[in-house]
Design an enzyme around this catalytic site. Structure first.
Site, PDB file in Angstrom:
ATOM      1  N   SER A  80      38.068  41.430  35.770  1.00 38.63           N
ATOM      2  CA  SER A  80      38.806  42.222  36.741  1.00 38.63           C
ATOM      3  C   SER A  80      39.922  43.002  36.041  1.00 38.63           C
ATOM      4  O   SER A  80      39.659  43.776  35.127  1.00 38.63           O
ATOM      5  CB  SER A  80      39.327  41.298  37.842  1.00 38.63           C
ATOM      6  OG  SER A  80      39.854  42.025  38.917  1.00 38.63           O
ATOM      7  N   HIS A 135      34.608  44.777  38.190  1.00 39.15           N
ATOM      8  CA  HIS A 135      34.197  44.910  39.585  1.00 39.15           C
ATOM      9  C   HIS A 135      35.205  45.785  40.316  1.00 39.15           C
ATOM     10  O   HIS A 135      36.228  46.179  39.761  1.00 39.15           O
ATOM     11  CB  HIS A 135      34.045  43.544  40.266  1.00 39.15           C
ATOM     12  CG  HIS A 135      35.316  42.757  40.398  1.00 39.15           C
ATOM     13  ND1 HIS A 135      35.357  41.501  40.955  1.00 39.15           N
ATOM     14  CD2 HIS A 135      36.613  43.033  40.053  1.00 39.15           C
ATOM     15  CE1 HIS A 135      36.586  41.042  40.950  1.00 39.15           C
ATOM     16  NE2 HIS A 135      37.377  41.961  40.416  1.00 39.15           N
TER      17      HIS A 135
END
Length: 208
Positions: A107, A132
């Site tokens: 992330s 993501h």
């Protein structure tokens, strides 16, 4: 979820004792490594930890604006705005920032990894990198929920643009890659453009 600050404060941090003409001086291991221009992101990205990293970056720039900083990352990600404060500071300071993933960079951790100095973004062989789209939750009136949804969409576009800038991939490729949790090996992250090299051993110093 345990408070990362409590975890750090309650952890047993090794001490390093140095001898000098003035006697002994004891440093915690992180302070000693900071003298070598090495800083760490360990655990979730959140406001307090981000402010410590920003402060270290600014301190090291003030000491020597041309000397490299090594930034070791082992993080599952966390708060987007906290991560962006670190990212913006990395781009703002004059020092080149070398990034190295040990363990994982997921992330926001992956965004900070890829934001290092071009040619100096590394991962160890068994590191895992995950990208993501941002996620969030909000409760309240329908109008406020729509406002927050638009803000998440805006953040998603901005994060995609940052990955485009640092990977050299086009926007559509980044958009598709970040639609779901996308886990990569270190080699796959290199192929994608998130890092420049996978390193197994520290390079030997250049001969004098």
């Amino acid at each position: 979820m345990r408070d990362p600050i409590d975890v750090y404060n309650n952890a047993l941090v090794p001490m390093v004792v140095e001898q000098s003409s003035r006697g002994e001086r004891a440093f915690d291991i992180y302070s000693r490594l900071l003298r070598e221009r090495i800083i760490f992101l360990t655990g979730p990205v959140e406001d307090y930890g981000a402010s410590l990293i920003v402060a270290q970056l600014l301190f090291l720039e003030a000491e020597n604006p041309k000397k490299e900083i090594s930034f070791y990352i082992n993080s599952p990600g966390g708060v987007v705005t906290s991560g962006l404060s670190i990212y913006d500071t990395m781009q703002f300071i004059r020092c080149p920032v070398t990034t190295l993933c040990v363990g994982q960079a997921a992330s926001m951790g992956s965004l900070l990894l890829t934001a290092g100095e071009p040619g100096h973004r590394f991962a160890l062989p068994n590191a895992r990198i995950m990208v993501h789209q941002p996620s969030g939750g909000f409760q309240g009136q329908a109008t406020d929920i729509l406002i927050h949804a638009r803000e998440i969409e805006a953040l998603k576009r901005r994060l995609n643009e940052i990955y485009v800038k640092h990977t050299g991939r086009d926007y559509d490729t980044i958009h598709t890659a970040l639609e779901r949790d996308n886990f990569m090996t270190a080699d796959a992250a290199k192929e994608f453009g998130l890092i420049d090299e996978v390193i197994e051993k520290r390079p030997e110093p250049a001969a004098a």
